[in-house]
Design a protein around this motif. Structure first.
Motif, PDB file in Angstrom:
ATOM      1  N   ASN A  19      -6.788  -2.546  -2.275  1.00 55.10           N
ATOM      2  CA  ASN A  19      -6.587  -1.292  -2.998  1.00 55.10           C
ATOM      3  C   ASN A  19      -5.260  -0.706  -2.550  1.00 55.10           C
ATOM      4  O   ASN A  19      -5.084  -0.379  -1.376  1.00 55.10           O
ATOM      5  CB  ASN A  19      -7.745  -0.329  -2.697  1.00 55.10           C
ATOM      6  CG  ASN A  19      -7.608   0.995  -3.426  1.00 55.10           C
ATOM      7  OD1 ASN A  19      -6.582   1.294  -4.039  1.00 55.10           O
ATOM      8  ND2 ASN A  19      -8.648   1.822  -3.360  1.00 55.10           N
ATOM      9  N   ASN A  64      -5.336   2.343  -0.462  1.00 60.70           N
ATOM     10  CA  ASN A  64      -6.028   2.273   0.827  1.00 60.70           C
ATOM     11  C   ASN A  64      -5.063   1.760   1.884  1.00 60.70           C
ATOM     12  O   ASN A  64      -4.594   0.618   1.832  1.00 60.70           O
ATOM     13  CB  ASN A  64      -7.232   1.327   0.720  1.00 60.70           C
ATOM     14  CG  ASN A  64      -8.077   1.304   1.984  1.00 60.70           C
ATOM     15  OD1 ASN A  64      -7.624   1.668   3.078  1.00 60.70           O
ATOM     16  ND2 ASN A  64      -9.322   0.866   1.850  1.00 60.70           N
ATOM     17  N   LYS A  67      -5.452   0.685   4.716  1.00 56.22           N
ATOM     18  CA  LYS A  67      -5.904  -0.441   5.524  1.00 56.22           C
ATOM     19  C   LYS A  67      -5.798  -1.785   4.802  1.00 56.22           C
ATOM     20  O   LYS A  67      -6.152  -2.821   5.365  1.00 56.22           O
ATOM     21  CB  LYS A  67      -7.344  -0.208   5.998  1.00 56.22           C
ATOM     22  CG  LYS A  67      -7.468   0.911   7.031  1.00 56.22           C
ATOM     23  CD  LYS A  67      -8.840   0.968   7.659  1.00 56.22           C
ATOM     24  CE  LYS A  67      -8.897   2.046   8.738  1.00 56.22           C
ATOM     25  NZ  LYS A  67     -10.208   2.085   9.416  1.00 56.22           N
ATOM     26  N   THR A  68      -5.318  -1.779   3.574  1.00 52.38           N
ATOM     27  CA  THR A  68      -5.084  -3.040   2.869  1.00 52.38           C
ATOM     28  C   THR A  68      -4.011  -3.836   3.604  1.00 52.38           C
ATOM     29  O   THR A  68      -2.963  -3.308   3.968  1.00 52.38           O
ATOM     30  CB  THR A  68      -4.648  -2.780   1.416  1.00 52.38           C
ATOM     31  OG1 THR A  68      -5.709  -2.103   0.724  1.00 52.38           O
ATOM     32  CG2 THR A  68      -4.332  -4.073   0.699  1.00 52.38           C
ATOM     33  N   LYS A  71       0.844  -1.195   0.000  1.00 52.03           N
ATOM     34  CA  LYS A  71       0.000   0.000   0.000  1.00 52.03           C
ATOM     35  C   LYS A  71       0.877   1.241   0.000  1.00 52.03           C
ATOM     36  O   LYS A  71       2.098   1.171   0.192  1.00 52.03           O
ATOM     37  CB  LYS A  71      -0.880   0.006   1.247  1.00 52.03           C
ATOM     38  CG  LYS A  71      -0.072  -0.033   2.546  1.00 52.03           C
ATOM     39  CD  LYS A  71      -0.962  -0.273   3.752  1.00 52.03           C
ATOM     40  CE  LYS A  71      -0.134  -0.366   5.030  1.00 52.03           C
ATOM     41  NZ  LYS A  71      -0.944  -0.702   6.194  1.00 52.03           N
ATOM     42  N   ALA A 130     -10.261  -4.914   2.108  1.00 54.40           N
ATOM     43  CA  ALA A 130      -9.742  -3.958   1.125  1.00 54.40           C
ATOM     44  C   ALA A 130      -8.655  -4.613   0.281  1.00 54.40           C
ATOM     45  O   ALA A 130      -7.834  -5.379   0.787  1.00 54.40           O
ATOM     46  CB  ALA A 130      -9.187  -2.730   1.823  1.00 54.40           C
TER      47      ALA A 130
END
Length: 290
Positions: A126, A129, A131-132, A94, A124
């Motif tokens: 992404n 993102n 928080k992936t 990420k 998630a």
């Protein structure tokens, strides 16, 4: 056999160059067989790494180029310059702090990584993102064991709760656990001192905390105060886990194993502080070698 895990905080650390040097100096002495690293960063705008920095790398980068300031690549480069064999895997996951490719790495010193894989454990998926979440696992030549470096979310996160990530992780590793010893190393964001949350969830799932198995151990504290990611979770470390901080970085094994020692390193008393987390290193009586 020695195994080390550390959430590095890497390029985000103040006095990064000095802390990197301290870390490398200790690694050159200890030479752990397996080093699991989290928050392994590189600057998105940095120049691409030259070919020699790819030495020993099993790439899982999915199109993200290796940069010359990649934290793991710089460590491996220094090991090779000292004539210490090292293979490694790096997985960008990420964008961190808006300017880094942030990921996970596993270094195998004096061993050859035979296989490497990544597993998505978050809802998630992404790259933009933060928080992936993924885990990165490796298998070494001559060993059946799988070693995964792990950086989990928080127990009460509304979007990415720990329970969901853990259940998916367990599902993905279920088959491996039936045929191999599996190790989970890293930052679980789960204080051992807090009951009925992440730590207990793992323990009750049948995984063995090597800290508890160790014949010799210290206090096990891996975070001394309130750090990034915890500032909105607790008012101060005392309110959550007592005066000494939190034991949130762990080395779990799928089976009972003979552990000689479990010690905190890079905590100011056993080596200089190099990150907002301290390192955790265990020494084994033997490995599950084939």
């Amino acid at each position: 056999m020695k195994i080390l895990t550390l959430n590095t905080h890497s390029l985000q650390e103040e006095n990064y160059a000095q802390k990197l040097e301290w870390f490398i100096e200790r690694i050159l002495i200890e030479q752990p067989d397996v080093i699991a690293l989290q928050e392994v960063n590189q600057t998105i705008s940095a120049p691409k790494a030259p070919p020699h920095m790819y030495k020993g790398l099993i790439s899982l980068s999915h199109g993200i180029p290796l940069r010359e300031d990649n934290h793991a690549a710089v460590i491996v480069k220094r090991l090779h310059q000292a004539d210490i064999p090292c293979t490694w895997a790096w997985l960008p996951i990420k964008i961190g702090y808006g300017k880094y490719d942030e990921g996970l790495a596993v270094l195998a010193i004096n061993h050859t990584i035979r296989h490497a894989e990544s597993v998505l454990i978050s809802r998630a998926d992404n790259y933009a993102n933060w928080k992936t979440r993924r885990i990165l696992g490796v298998q070494l030549d001559g060993m059946d064991d799988w070693f995964y470096t792990v950086h989990m979310g928080w127990w009460n996160d509304a979007e990415e709760p720990f329970q969901s990530q853990w259940k998916h992780l367990e599902f993905c590793l279920k088959e491996k656990r039936t045929s191999s010893m599996v190790w989970l190393l890293g930052d679980f964001n789960s204080p051992a001192e807090v009951k009925a949350e992440g730590y207990d969830f793992i323990h009750h799932s049948g995984w063995k905390d090597t800290y508890l198995l160790a014949e010799q151990k210290d206090d096990g504290i891996t975070v001394a105060g309130v750090i990034d990611g915890w500032r909105d979770k607790i008012k101060d470390s005392d309110s959550h886990s007592g005066r000494n901080g939190m034991r949130i970085d762990h080395i779990w094994c799928s089976q009972n194993v003979p552990v000689i020692s479990s010690n905190i390193v890079f905590n100011g008393s056993n080596g200089p502080v190099v990150s907002d987390h301290f390192g955790l290193m265990i020494q084994m009586k033997g490995a599950n070698e084939s």
